[in-house]
Design an enzyme around this catalytic site. Structure first.
Site, PDB file in Angstrom:
ATOM      1  N   LYS A   1       0.843  -1.202   0.000  1.00 17.48           N
ATOM      2  CA  LYS A   1       0.000   0.000   0.000  1.00 17.48           C
ATOM      3  C   LYS A   1       0.877   1.251   0.000  1.00 17.48           C
ATOM      4  O   LYS A   1       2.083   1.180   0.266  1.00 17.48           O
ATOM      5  CB  LYS A   1      -0.910  -0.015   1.233  1.00 17.48           C
ATOM      6  CG  LYS A   1      -0.141  -0.008   2.542  1.00 17.48           C
ATOM      7  CD  LYS A   1      -1.067  -0.105   3.739  1.00 17.48           C
ATOM      8  CE  LYS A   1      -0.239  -0.133   5.027  1.00 17.48           C
ATOM      9  NZ  LYS A   1      -0.972   0.291   6.192  1.00 17.48           N
TER      10      LYS A   1
ATOM     11  N   TYR B   1      15.332  30.140   7.510  1.00 15.27           N
ATOM     12  CA  TYR B   1      14.248  30.918   8.118  1.00 15.27           C
ATOM     13  C   TYR B   1      14.342  30.952   9.642  1.00 15.27           C
ATOM     14  O   TYR B   1      14.561  29.918  10.275  1.00 15.27           O
ATOM     15  CB  TYR B   1      12.896  30.317   7.730  1.00 15.27           C
ATOM     16  CG  TYR B   1      12.567  30.403   6.262  1.00 15.27           C
ATOM     17  CD1 TYR B   1      12.677  31.604   5.571  1.00 15.27           C
ATOM     18  CD2 TYR B   1      12.125  29.279   5.577  1.00 15.27           C
ATOM     19  CE1 TYR B   1      12.356  31.677   4.226  1.00 15.27           C
ATOM     20  CE2 TYR B   1      11.796  29.343   4.231  1.00 15.27           C
ATOM     21  CZ  TYR B   1      11.925  30.540   3.554  1.00 15.27           C
ATOM     22  OH  TYR B   1      11.605  30.603   2.233  1.00 15.27           O
TER      23      TYR B   1
HETATM   24  C1  LIG Z   1      -4.257  -4.137   7.712  1.00 20.10           C
HETATM   25  C2  LIG Z   1      -2.772  -4.070   7.687  1.00 20.10           C
HETATM   26  N1  LIG Z   1      -2.064  -5.206   7.628  1.00 20.10           N
HETATM   27  C3  LIG Z   1      -0.718  -5.209   7.631  1.00 20.10           C
HETATM   28  C4  LIG Z   1      -0.021  -4.021   7.661  1.00 20.10           C
HETATM   29  C5  LIG Z   1       1.477  -4.052   7.671  1.00 20.10           C
HETATM   30  O1  LIG Z   1       1.968  -3.551   8.897  1.00 20.10           O
HETATM   31  P1  LIG Z   1       3.523  -3.408   9.122  1.00 20.10           P
HETATM   32  O2  LIG Z   1       3.996  -2.382   8.164  1.00 20.10           O
HETATM   33  O3  LIG Z   1       3.657  -3.002  10.548  1.00 20.10           O
HETATM   34  O4  LIG Z   1       4.093  -4.746   8.842  1.00 20.10           O
HETATM   35  C6  LIG Z   1      -0.726  -2.811   7.708  1.00 20.10           C
HETATM   36  C7  LIG Z   1      -0.011  -1.537   7.780  1.00 20.10           C
HETATM   37  O5  LIG Z   1      -0.230  -0.715   8.607  1.00 20.10           O
HETATM   38  C8  LIG Z   1      -2.137  -2.842   7.720  1.00 20.10           C
HETATM   39  O6  LIG Z   1      -2.848  -1.714   7.745  1.00 20.10           O
END
Ligand SMILES: Cc1ncc(COP(=O)(O)O)c(C=O)c1O
Length: 397
Positions: free
Chosen positions: A51, A283
């Protein structure tokens, strides 16, 4: 614009964008991390979470590398992210979990993407999409085992399960998974972890008693994959560790966990100049040169995802030494005090990487900015070109 100007004259030459700054992504590191994670969960399948553009690393090249290293599943938050992977040719098991009413349910069902339902309305939209397309929707039911974010509360779970079973009987859906997500897995030993696993076992048992036979039951993110074997079930779902970062200092440092950070963020100095003692820098003049010195201008700023909160504190490797950001990080640039050392415009500055050359890590930047390494890499902006190296897996790799 007039026709005679031509469009080519208005376009930067290919490759020129990497001269300012670049995020190099080592796909061999991604492969090695996936293999290391699989070794931690040898009886489970692995879903690589890609993602948010692969946590800023480039979803598609990282997805390919993860598949090459044995990730049989990919996971995304939004359906658009999953559909983009399908459009790019990915054909393996793929799940997307962050749905809203009116989402692209039908497109997802037609693309054989596993969708997630935390509530009856979501199941109903999946059923509707299945009826419309004449296909069976692959639906995963999400239980809230204690995170208190997404997922179905225990009180509502029997009704969701019963509705899913009825939709299965009709042929509209197949419940392919039952799953949930941890709140405190990055704090090994936290009592919420055991409580969530207990709640999950109950949710799975109730679903099975109701006649559901999911292909996969899954609960483990990176920290649970690394530290909590009883959470592995049929599938682990790591994200940040796929990119070589430790989920938290409590879980360990990347190298000790067998992980290698995949991203190196670097830039070319845009200006090097001598200034006298007492010169205010950037700044607000929150930094003043303690003596006559050399300043180097780094052409990256908060528009590129370099956190302004790290002003005056974050480390940078420049002119062969670790330096601290001098003064405020601005939208497009910040300054380092090179202390009179030799440097020229065009010299490389490394903000973070795996640490091999003595450069800081994303974890160092996270500490400086009061955040987590997840945020450091994920927020690197679209203006920074991603340069993927080791695109071809080594033979046998
Ligand atoms: C539903 C879900 N599964 C798995 C993960 C993976 O988590 P991580 O990056 O801590 O392994 C995430 C990320 O936040 C998530 O939202």
């Amino acid at each position: 614009m007039n026709d005679r100007s031509g469009t080519t004259a208005l376009t930067a030459p290919p490759g020129s964008e990497t001269l300012r700054a670049r995020a190099e992504i080592d796909l061999d590191a991604v492969r090695a991390n996936v293999r290391a994670l699989r070794a931690r969960a040898p009886r489970a399948e692995l879903m690589a979470v890609v993602k948010a553009d692969g946590y800023g690393h480039g979803a598609l090249p990282c997805a390919r590398a993860a598949r090459e290293a044995g990730a049989s599943w990919l996971g995304t938050a939004t359906p658009q992210e999953a559909l983009a992977l399908r459009a790019a040719g990915d054909t393996g098991r793929l799940m997307s979990w962050l749905w809203t009413p009116g989402g692209p349910w039908r497109e997802a069902v037609e693309a054989d993407i596993d969708v997630s339902a935390s509530a009856l309305w979501a199941l109903e939209e999946a059923v509707e999409a299945a009826r419309g397309s004449g296909r069976t929707a692959r639906v995963q039911l999400k239980a809230d085992t204690g995170l208190g974010r997404g997922g179905c509360q225990p009180a509502d779970w029997p009704a969701l399960v019963a509705a899913a079973r009825a939709a299965e009987a009709e042929g509209a859906v197949k419940v392919t998974g039952v799953w949930s997500h941890f709140a405190c897995a990055d704090e090994p030993g936290h009592p919420a972890n055991a409580a969530q696993l207990e709640a999950f076992r109950e949710a799975v048992a109730l679903a099975e008693r109701a006649g559901l036979d999911p292909e996969v039951r899954h609960h483990a993110n990176s920290p649970a994959t690394l530290t909590l074997p009883e959470s592995h079930f049929d599938l682990v779902r790591p994200g940040v560790s796929v990119y070589g970062l430790s989920p938290s200092p409590e879980v360990g440092v990347a190298a000790e966990l067998g992980l290698r950070p995949a991203m190196t963020l670097s830039a070319s100095l845009a200006l090097v100049k001598q200034v006298p003692a007492g010169h205010g820098v950037s700044y607000g003049h929150t930094y003043r040169t303690p003596g006559a010195t050399t300043l180097g201008l780094v052409p990256l700023g908060y528009a590129d995802g370099v956190p302004r909160h790290a002003s005056g504190t974050a480390p940078v490797l420049a002119a062969g030494k670790l330096r601290t950001v001098a003064g405020r990080i601005a939208m497009d640039q910040f300054v380092v005090d090179l202390g009179g050392d030799d440097a020229s415009a065009g010299d490389e500055v490394v903000l973070f990487g795996p640490g091999d050359r003595g450069e800081p890590t994303a974890e160092d930047w996270a500490r400086a900015a009061g955040t987590i390494s997840y945020e450091i890499v994920t927020r690197i902006g679209a203006r920074v070109p991603r340069v993927h190296v080791n695109e071809q897996a080594a033979v046998g790799g």
